[in-house]
Design a protein around this motif. Sequence first.
Motif, short mmCIF file in Angstrom:
data_model
loop_
_atom_site.label_atom_id
_atom_site.label_comp_id
_atom_site.label_asym_id
_atom_site.label_seq_id
_atom_site.Cartn_x
_atom_site.Cartn_y
_atom_site.Cartn_z
N HIS A 312 0.88 -1.13 -0.09
CA HIS A 312 0.03 0.13 -0.05
C HIS A 312 0.88 1.27 0.05
N GLN A 313 1.98 1.21 -0.84
CA GLN A 313 2.62 2.49 -0.94
C GLN A 313 2.57 3.12 -2.35
N ALA A 314 2.00 4.11 -2.59
CA ALA A 314 1.89 4.68 -3.78
C ALA A 314 2.23 6.19 -3.69
N LYS A 315 2.24 7.13 -4.87
CA LYS A 315 2.67 8.19 -4.76
C LYS A 315 1.60 9.22 -5.18
N ILE A 316 1.11 10.08 -4.36
CA ILE A 316 -0.10 10.86 -4.34
C ILE A 316 0.44 12.07 -4.22
N LEU A 317 -0.02 13.14 -5.31
CA LEU A 317 0.36 14.51 -5.26
C LEU A 317 -0.70 15.27 -5.14
N VAL A 318 -0.79 16.35 -4.22
CA VAL A 318 -1.51 17.20 -3.86
C VAL A 318 -1.38 18.67 -4.26
N ALA A 319 -1.79 19.08 -5.46
CA ALA A 319 -1.72 20.38 -5.98
C ALA A 319 -2.55 21.58 -5.22
N LEU A 320 -1.98 22.60 -4.88
CA LEU A 320 -2.68 23.48 -4.32
C LEU A 320 -2.31 24.92 -5.15
N ASP A 321 -3.58 25.53 -5.75
CA ASP A 321 -3.57 26.71 -6.43
C ASP A 321 -3.37 27.80 -5.70
N ILE A 322 -2.23 28.55 -5.44
CA ILE A 322 -2.04 29.69 -4.49
C ILE A 322 -2.13 31.03 -5.00
N SER A 323 -2.97 31.06 -6.30
CA SER A 323 -3.12 32.40 -6.66
C SER A 323 -4.09 33.16 -5.90
N GLY A 324 -4.62 32.85 -4.85
CA GLY A 324 -5.66 33.49 -4.01
C GLY A 324 -6.99 33.36 -4.17
N SER A 325 -7.31 32.04 -4.89
CA SER A 325 -8.69 31.63 -5.05
C SER A 325 -9.30 30.84 -3.90
N ILE A 326 -8.32 30.08 -3.29
CA ILE A 326 -8.70 29.17 -2.15
C ILE A 326 -8.14 29.80 -0.88
N SER A 327 -9.05 29.80 0.21
CA SER A 327 -8.73 30.26 1.39
C SER A 327 -7.79 29.26 2.06
N ASP A 328 -7.11 29.92 3.07
CA ASP A 328 -6.16 29.08 4.06
C ASP A 328 -7.35 28.23 4.76
N GLN A 329 -8.31 28.46 5.41
CA GLN A 329 -9.26 27.83 5.83
C GLN A 329 -9.87 26.70 5.28
N GLU A 330 -10.16 27.10 4.00
CA GLU A 330 -10.70 25.82 3.07
C GLU A 330 -9.46 24.88 2.93
N PHE A 331 -8.28 25.26 2.30
CA PHE A 331 -7.30 24.28 2.22
C PHE A 331 -6.93 23.26 3.28
N ASN A 332 -6.53 24.25 4.64
CA ASN A 332 -6.25 23.45 5.82
C ASN A 332 -7.39 22.25 6.13
N GLN A 333 -8.59 22.62 6.06
CA GLN A 333 -9.42 21.60 6.42
C GLN A 333 -9.56 20.44 5.45
N ALA A 334 -9.38 20.81 3.82
CA ALA A 334 -9.27 19.81 3.28
C ALA A 334 -8.00 18.82 3.16
N ILE A 335 -7.04 19.49 3.37
CA ILE A 335 -5.79 18.77 3.54
C ILE A 335 -5.79 17.69 4.80
N LYS A 336 -6.44 18.11 5.79
CA LYS A 336 -6.79 17.16 6.90
C LYS A 336 -7.65 16.14 6.64
N GLU A 337 -8.58 16.25 5.66
CA GLU A 337 -9.52 15.21 5.24
C GLU A 337 -8.54 14.14 4.38
N VAL A 338 -7.60 14.72 3.42
CA VAL A 338 -6.92 14.14 2.55
C VAL A 338 -5.99 13.03 3.50
N LEU A 339 -5.51 13.60 4.39
CA LEU A 339 -4.42 13.06 5.06
C LEU A 339 -5.30 11.74 6.01
N ALA A 340 -6.48 12.04 6.68
CA ALA A 340 -7.03 11.14 7.40
C ALA A 340 -7.58 10.10 6.51
#
Length: 471
Positions: A312-340
């Motif tokens: 169960h080892q595979a490469k997962i890439l999480v790309a974040l658009d930092i151009s200002g369209s996604i808030s820090d709150q949104e991404f922080n919550q989302a990345i927590k769910e990804v990691l979980a």
Amino acid sequence: MEEFYRSQRQGHQAVIHIPREFKDEFFSLVDQVNLSLLEDKDNFYSYFLMQMSREIRFDITSPTGVNFQGAHYVIHFNPMLFLNLNLQQMASTIKHEILHILSGHLWRAKALQGRYSTLAINMAMNIVVNTYLDYLPPYSVTLEWVNVHYALKLLPFKPFEYYVEEIQAALDLLAADEAAEDQRDGDEANESDKSKDAEKPKEPDQNNDESQIKTAYDPERTHDLWQESSAADEQTLQEFTEKFIAHAQKGSLPGYLENMLSSLRNSQGELPWNLYLKRLMGTVPSDIKKTVTRRNRRQPERLDLRGQLRSHQAKILVALDISGSISDQEFNQAIKEVLAIVKNYNHEITIVECDSEIRRIYKVKTVRDVRERLKIRGGTRFTPVFEYANEHKINLLIYFTDGQGEEKLQTIPRGYKTLWVLSGRGKELSLAKPYGAVKKLKQMEVNDDTLKMSDVKTEGFSMQDQERFYM
């Protein structure tokens, strides 16, 4: 005068004669049940039932069933099971079918077919609707029954996709344990099949295999009628459902019905992005490692050959658009769910921050490894991320963005799946061809920390208001 009921099974038809007197008397009983609903505080169900067509089916393995035919929902009754219930239980089985419709299960279940077993899907849906009902038949699938029977700790009032995931995992574990026990004990394969059948919450099957009259409940076949529904897309079913709802609302509704109807109106019937990600994780290829603790599957008699385990080892890439369209709150919550979600797979996760070009790349294992997002605010191009993904041979790309970038990728993804997750404020993906599923983050309140010139005064104080200055 008699009516003829025909049912088809295994390539042949069986004809059951239903006397008109029986049908009239049976539906007179259904009318009495409906009258009890009309006089009850839950009269919404009564008005909804009045709009449905009614049919008698002896070949369904539950007291009632529902499907969509033409421009109507049809409720079907098996008298052999329905007539064994008291009046309150009869009312509950009717409510049960209507709640399946209100929950969007007729189209949401299709999204999970093939990935999960029919038994897991059916039990999950029944858990959801039965949570709101009293006076259930004794064989009903409930949250408490599943928790006890499969040694789970499922929580109430969760999406049906959550229950499917957990129940399927329990069924898979049970099957694996039984297979291992059979291998140790040298049992025959048919004994394993018998033990699996014993795990189903049903009464002893009294039906002959060729019989078209069902007298026992079977949770694995309780929604077979849905396969006979008229071809209709999700949007069409939702529109018809909303029309039925509009004609059924004659007064105040219980709180749970209000919430359910609100969710139905506000949803597009799509699987939430995080649950969709769980489905994707099951399809991600994983590396194989040798082990001496398991025999080789193809040649189990060869003790000199080692078995295999998935690492169960595979490469997962999480790309974040930092151009200002996604808030820090949104991404922080989302990345927590990804990691979980991916923690159970122990995959390698790499975060790429990108606007018009890749700005930073780093690996994460826990939430503590997630760095504060760069404050660069450039334009948005998706292609650089796909170029990186192709070069590094990843297995899965999760791209968080507001969706505004190129209309066409300059680099086509090769050998991996892509999941686009749009900001709650994003409307749609600019790409004409996304090469993957497009989902949305749940809308959330965000603190906009972007500095605007209108926020800056033309005069003020510096150094703790000790010195006046002008711009």
